[in-house]
Scaffold this active site. Structure first.
Site, PDB file in Angstrom:
ATOM      1  N   ASP A 154     -37.822  11.979  -1.061  1.00  0.00           N
ATOM      2  CA  ASP A 154     -36.752  12.973  -1.136  1.00  0.00           C
ATOM      3  C   ASP A 154     -37.257  14.411  -1.217  1.00  0.00           C
ATOM      4  OD1 ASP A 154     -34.963  10.851  -1.107  1.00  0.00           O
ATOM      5  OD2 ASP A 154     -34.933  10.704  -3.303  1.00  0.00           O
ATOM      6  N   GLU A 155     -38.397  14.656  -0.629  1.00  0.00           N
ATOM      7  CA  GLU A 155     -38.971  16.008  -0.684  1.00  0.00           C
ATOM      8  C   GLU A 155     -38.217  16.977   0.230  1.00  0.00           C
ATOM      9  OE1 GLU A 155     -40.673  13.263   0.062  1.00  0.00           O
ATOM     10  OE2 GLU A 155     -42.327  13.014  -1.361  1.00  0.00           O
ATOM     11  N   GLY A 156     -37.526  16.418   1.235  1.00  0.00           N
ATOM     12  CA  GLY A 156     -36.831  17.284   2.201  1.00  0.00           C
ATOM     13  C   GLY A 156     -37.381  17.071   3.608  1.00  0.00           C
ATOM     14  N   LYS A 157     -37.894  15.871   3.854  1.00  0.00           N
ATOM     15  CA  LYS A 157     -38.540  15.568   5.146  1.00  0.00           C
ATOM     16  C   LYS A 157     -37.569  15.747   6.321  1.00  0.00           C
ATOM     17  CE  LYS A 157     -39.530  11.515   3.369  1.00  0.00           C
ATOM     18  NZ  LYS A 157     -39.229  11.741   1.942  1.00  0.00           N
ATOM     19  N   GLY A 211     -33.177   8.195   3.041  1.00  0.00           N
ATOM     20  CA  GLY A 211     -31.969   8.993   3.228  1.00  0.00           C
ATOM     21  C   GLY A 211     -32.451  10.400   3.499  1.00  0.00           C
ATOM     22  N   HIS A 212     -32.400  10.819   4.756  1.00  0.00           N
ATOM     23  CA  HIS A 212     -32.943  12.122   5.140  1.00  0.00           C
ATOM     24  C   HIS A 212     -31.798  13.063   5.482  1.00  0.00           C
ATOM     25  CE1 HIS A 212     -37.102  10.249   6.305  1.00  0.00           C
ATOM     26  NE2 HIS A 212     -36.760  10.041   5.048  1.00  0.00           N
ATOM     27  N   GLN A 228     -40.010   7.876   2.517  1.00  0.00           N
ATOM     28  CA  GLN A 228     -40.488   7.762   1.143  1.00  0.00           C
ATOM     29  C   GLN A 228     -41.574   8.824   0.874  1.00  0.00           C
ATOM     30  OE1 GLN A 228     -40.222   4.378   2.970  1.00  0.00           O
ATOM     31  NE2 GLN A 228     -38.153   4.899   2.379  1.00  0.00           N
ATOM     32  N   THR A 263     -42.631   1.253  -2.819  1.00  0.00           N
ATOM     33  CA  THR A 263     -41.931   0.565  -1.744  1.00  0.00           C
ATOM     34  C   THR A 263     -42.922  -0.405  -1.091  1.00  0.00           C
ATOM     35  OG1 THR A 263     -40.414   0.845   0.111  1.00  0.00           O
ATOM     36  CG2 THR A 263     -42.341   2.313   0.069  1.00  0.00           C
ATOM     37  N   THR A 300     -28.219   6.015  -2.506  1.00  0.00           N
ATOM     38  CA  THR A 300     -27.638   5.221  -3.590  1.00  0.00           C
ATOM     39  C   THR A 300     -26.782   6.057  -4.547  1.00  0.00           C
ATOM     40  OG1 THR A 300     -29.616   5.620  -4.912  1.00  0.00           O
ATOM     41  CG2 THR A 300     -29.600   3.608  -3.590  1.00  0.00           C
ATOM     42  N   LYS A 335     -28.923   9.141 -10.005  1.00  0.00           N
ATOM     43  CA  LYS A 335     -29.456  10.398 -10.513  1.00  0.00           C
ATOM     44  C   LYS A 335     -30.978  10.350 -10.392  1.00  0.00           C
ATOM     45  CE  LYS A 335     -29.111  13.261 -14.553  1.00  0.00           C
ATOM     46  NZ  LYS A 335     -28.875  13.402 -15.933  1.00  0.00           N
TER      47      LYS A 335
HETATM   48  P1  GDP Z   1     -35.843  13.454   2.377  1.00  0.00           P
HETATM   49  O1  GDP Z   1     -35.551  12.048   2.039  1.00  0.00           O
HETATM   50  O2  GDP Z   1     -37.279  13.824   2.145  1.00  0.00           O
HETATM   51  O3  GDP Z   1     -35.401  13.855   3.762  1.00  0.00           O
HETATM   52  O4  GDP Z   1     -35.016  14.350   1.357  1.00  0.00           O
HETATM   53  P2  GDP Z   1     -33.474  14.095   0.920  1.00  0.00           P
HETATM   54  O5  GDP Z   1     -32.601  14.494   2.035  1.00  0.00           O
HETATM   55  O6  GDP Z   1     -33.303  12.734   0.343  1.00  0.00           O
HETATM   56  O7  GDP Z   1     -33.371  15.068  -0.315  1.00  0.00           O
HETATM   57  C1  GDP Z   1     -33.554  16.435  -0.201  1.00  0.00           C
HETATM   58  C2  GDP Z   1     -32.262  17.129  -0.681  1.00  0.00           C
HETATM   59  O8  GDP Z   1     -32.526  18.482  -0.910  1.00  0.00           O
HETATM   60  C3  GDP Z   1     -31.163  17.095   0.348  1.00  0.00           C
HETATM   61  O9  GDP Z   1     -29.922  17.055  -0.318  1.00  0.00           O
HETATM   62  C4  GDP Z   1     -31.332  18.415   1.084  1.00  0.00           C
HETATM   63  O10 GDP Z   1     -30.121  18.894   1.672  1.00  0.00           O
HETATM   64  C5  GDP Z   1     -31.754  19.301  -0.045  1.00  0.00           C
HETATM   65  N1  GDP Z   1     -32.669  20.406   0.310  1.00  0.00           N
HETATM   66  C6  GDP Z   1     -33.656  20.416   1.233  1.00  0.00           C
HETATM   67  N2  GDP Z   1     -34.339  21.576   1.156  1.00  0.00           N
HETATM   68  C7  GDP Z   1     -33.764  22.301   0.168  1.00  0.00           C
HETATM   69  C8  GDP Z   1     -34.038  23.568  -0.407  1.00  0.00           C
HETATM   70  O11 GDP Z   1     -34.972  24.274  -0.044  1.00  0.00           O
HETATM   71  N3  GDP Z   1     -33.225  23.963  -1.440  1.00  0.00           N
HETATM   72  C9  GDP Z   1     -32.210  23.200  -1.907  1.00  0.00           C
HETATM   73  N4  GDP Z   1     -31.481  23.658  -2.923  1.00  0.00           N
HETATM   74  N5  GDP Z   1     -31.925  21.993  -1.384  1.00  0.00           N
HETATM   75  C10 GDP Z   1     -32.707  21.561  -0.371  1.00  0.00           C
HETATM   76  P1  IMO Z   2     -36.763   8.945   1.425  1.00  0.00           P
HETATM   77  O1  IMO Z   2     -37.319   8.626   2.799  1.00  0.00           O
HETATM   78  C1  IMO Z   2     -36.895   8.174  -2.859  1.00  0.00           C
HETATM   79  C2  IMO Z   2     -37.775   4.072  -4.088  1.00  0.00           C
HETATM   80  C3  IMO Z   2     -36.685   3.290  -4.761  1.00  0.00           C
HETATM   81  C4  IMO Z   2     -37.515   2.370  -5.641  1.00  0.00           C
HETATM   82  C5  IMO Z   2     -38.729   2.061  -4.767  1.00  0.00           C
HETATM   83  C6  IMO Z   2     -38.648   0.751  -4.016  1.00  0.00           C
HETATM   84  O2  IMO Z   2     -35.344   9.348   1.436  1.00  0.00           O
HETATM   85  O3  IMO Z   2     -37.672   9.900   0.727  1.00  0.00           O
HETATM   86  P2  IMO Z   2     -37.266  -0.067  -1.901  1.00  0.00           P
HETATM   87  O4  IMO Z   2     -35.798  -0.118  -1.647  1.00  0.00           O
HETATM   88  O5  IMO Z   2     -38.026   0.745  -0.911  1.00  0.00           O
HETATM   89  O6  IMO Z   2     -37.881  -1.433  -2.094  1.00  0.00           O
HETATM   90  O7  IMO Z   2     -37.410   0.660  -3.332  1.00  0.00           O
HETATM   91  O8  IMO Z   2     -38.842   3.146  -3.862  1.00  0.00           O
HETATM   92  N1  IMO Z   2     -37.422   4.643  -2.783  1.00  0.00           N
HETATM   93  C7  IMO Z   2     -37.191   5.942  -2.562  1.00  0.00           C
HETATM   94  N2  IMO Z   2     -37.139   6.982  -3.413  1.00  0.00           N
HETATM   95  N3  IMO Z   2     -36.733   8.384  -1.539  1.00  0.00           N
HETATM   96  C8  IMO Z   2     -36.811   7.360  -0.671  1.00  0.00           C
HETATM   97  O9  IMO Z   2     -36.793   7.517   0.667  1.00  0.00           O
HETATM   98  C9  IMO Z   2     -37.002   6.050  -1.178  1.00  0.00           C
HETATM   99  N4  IMO Z   2     -37.091   4.828  -0.612  1.00  0.00           N
HETATM  100  C10 IMO Z   2     -37.367   3.980  -1.597  1.00  0.00           C
HETATM  101  O10 IMO Z   2     -35.828   4.114  -5.500  1.00  0.00           O
HETATM  102  O11 IMO Z   2     -37.968   3.088  -6.771  1.00  0.00           O
HETATM  103 MG    MG Z   3     -34.269  10.934   0.814  1.00  0.00          MG
END
Ligand code: GDP
Ligand code: IMO
Ligand code: MG
Length: 423
Positions: free
Chosen positions: A13-16, A40-41, A221, A236, A298, A301
């Protein structure tokens, strides 16, 4: 040409998704190499928000080819729902998305097994996304998997054999379930999947490279969730690291180009497992609410804490990161003091290498830096960065020994600052 890789350096969830979308104009092809609908990107542009799970984040920039590689595990039903929602919004993917025949299918019983294994672990549960990821990869390695290419011949027998094995396991576990409705929908979704170009993606990608086309590989991930190098067993089931791109797309190591490592200006984790810099106090709550840190798949939090340079250096080493990308800088806008963990204290001993085991005896050692206390969200150029923000960037670059090329100050595509121009 070489394949550039973009991957997460923390716990996901870094923002990929956002940055793949931003970088896509530079590339001809975008490919996912591992994971599945556990991802979830999120992408935001023109006032709209999209969350992609199995589909690469290069689909919105027009005219680009997107590939779901052999290293991915694909749930055809979730894929159908995702692709149909996009098609309804005007993004028909049948022409611009191909799927590897060697990608493994996530079966309905994999989802049930995921839930059953979690229950059987009791307090030690991983907190998976419940999408059947682990069981699908178990079958792949156990040589019992059903692949996308099997849809083209002998699918029924392979599906029946895998399903029978799963049913026997679930019976032995005394786990009660009813998947009749899910299974019917799942089987129906296979016809939808067949509308897409089912290919030998390793040939396609290597041909693209030969033709001089540029390819961006999109990780899912993060490194700390990698099956080998993450915080095992709370990980994972795939290799989320750069090497996963070689096996997940059929790219030779010498054909890897830039490795973009992406991290948040702080750190989050969702699910169970060690998190050395986790903040269980008001500061953690503030980061969570400022950053809207709730899982995009999901809704869970996310746990929040300060940036962990011990873990980040480890991730940079494992991946051979050449360029860094710092996300969510704006989330720290209100802090007077920002902390960065530079070492761990374990039983009174200072440790700077990421250790085998992380338990309650570990204490993070922090340095404190002044916060910028400025709204970063409307900043569009490096010249406008507050002095304290520049100091934070310089400190991180010195510690991590890799340039931070991109800084993100908000979720929108436009809220992105490229710091160094291409060499
Ligand atoms: P991913 O799984 O690495 O693609 O990241 P996620 O989409 O799961 O989570 C990143 C969250 O941070 C998303 O809700 C984005 O819309 C949000 N986001 C991305 N870059 C920024 C940023 O620079 N600032 C803020 N406030 N939100 C951001
Ligand atoms: P993105 O690509 C954050 C975590 C789950 C759990 C562990 C194993 O959006 O960054 P799994 O369903 O893969 O067997 O779960 O890995 N997890 C993630 N956490 N971002 C994800 O993907 C994740 N995909 C799996 O919460 O701790
Ligand atoms: Mg994500």
């Amino acid at each position: 040409m070489k394949v550039d890789v973009l991957l997460g350096l923390q716990w996901g969830d870094e923002g990929k998704g956002k940055i793949v979308d931003v970088l896509t104009p530079k590339y001809d092809v975008v490919a996912r190499f591992q994971g599945g609908p556990n991802a979830g990107h999120t992408l935001e542009f023109d006032g709209r928000k999209y969350i992609l799970r199995s589909i690469p984040s290069g689909i919105f920039q027009g005219g680009k080819q997107n590939i779901i590689g052999n290293g991915v595990v694909l749930d055809p039903l979730l894929f159908k729902q995702e692709a149909e929602a996009l098609a309804a919004g005007g993004h028909d993917l049948t022409k611009c998305l191909s799927i590897s025949k060697k990608a493994h299918l996530i079966l309905p019983t994999h989802r049930v097994l995921d839930a059953a294994y979690e229950v059987s672990k009791g307090d030690g549960k991983i907190g998976t996304t419940g999408k059947g990821i682990g069981p699908a990869y178990i079958d792949k390695v156990g040589r019992n998997g059903v692949r996308v290419g099997d849809l083209l011949h002998d699918f029924d027998a392979k599906y029946a054999a895998a399903k029978a094995k799963h049913e026997a396991t679930l019976k032995a576990m005394n786990y009660k379930y009813d998947i009749r409705e899910l299974e019917a929908e799942w089987l129906d979704s296979l016809n939808y999947l067949k509308k897409f170009n089912l290919i030998d993606s390793e040939h396609a990608i290597n041909n693209y490279l030969k033709e001089g086309k540029s390819v961006l590989a999109e990780g899912a991930q993060g490194t700390m969730l990698d099956i080998d190098f993450g915080s095992y067993p709370f990980v994972t089931s795939s290799n989320t690291i750069c090497a996963g791109c070689c096996t997940g797309l059929g790219v030779a190591p010498r054909n890897i180009g830039e490795v973009y490592g992406i991290f948040k200006a702080y750190c989050t984790r969702v699910g169970s497992g060690p998190f050395p810099t986790e903040l269980l106090d008001e500061t953690g709550e503030t980061i969570c609410s400022n950053g809207n840190e709730f899982g995009s798949v999901t809704g869970r939090k996310r746990r929040c804490g300060w940036i962990d340079l011990v873990a980040l250096k480890y991730a940079i080493m494992i991946n051979g990161v050449t360029k860094l990308i710092m996300m969510k800088s704006d989330v720290l806008d209100s802090f007077e003091i920002i902390k960065a963990c530079v070492a761990y204290s374990i039983n009174g001993k200072e440790v700077t290498g990421f250790p085998y085991e992380i338990d309650d005896t570990l204490e993070p050692i922090y340095v404190e830096l002044p916060g910028w206390e400025t709204d970063m969200t409307s900043i569009r150029s490096e010249d406008e960065f507050p002095e304290e923000f520049n100091a934070y960037l310089n400190f991180l670059e010195e510690e991590l020994e890799v340039p931070i090329e991109i800084v993100s100050v908000g979720p929108d595509r436009e809220q992105t600052i490229i710091r160094y121009t291409e060499d």
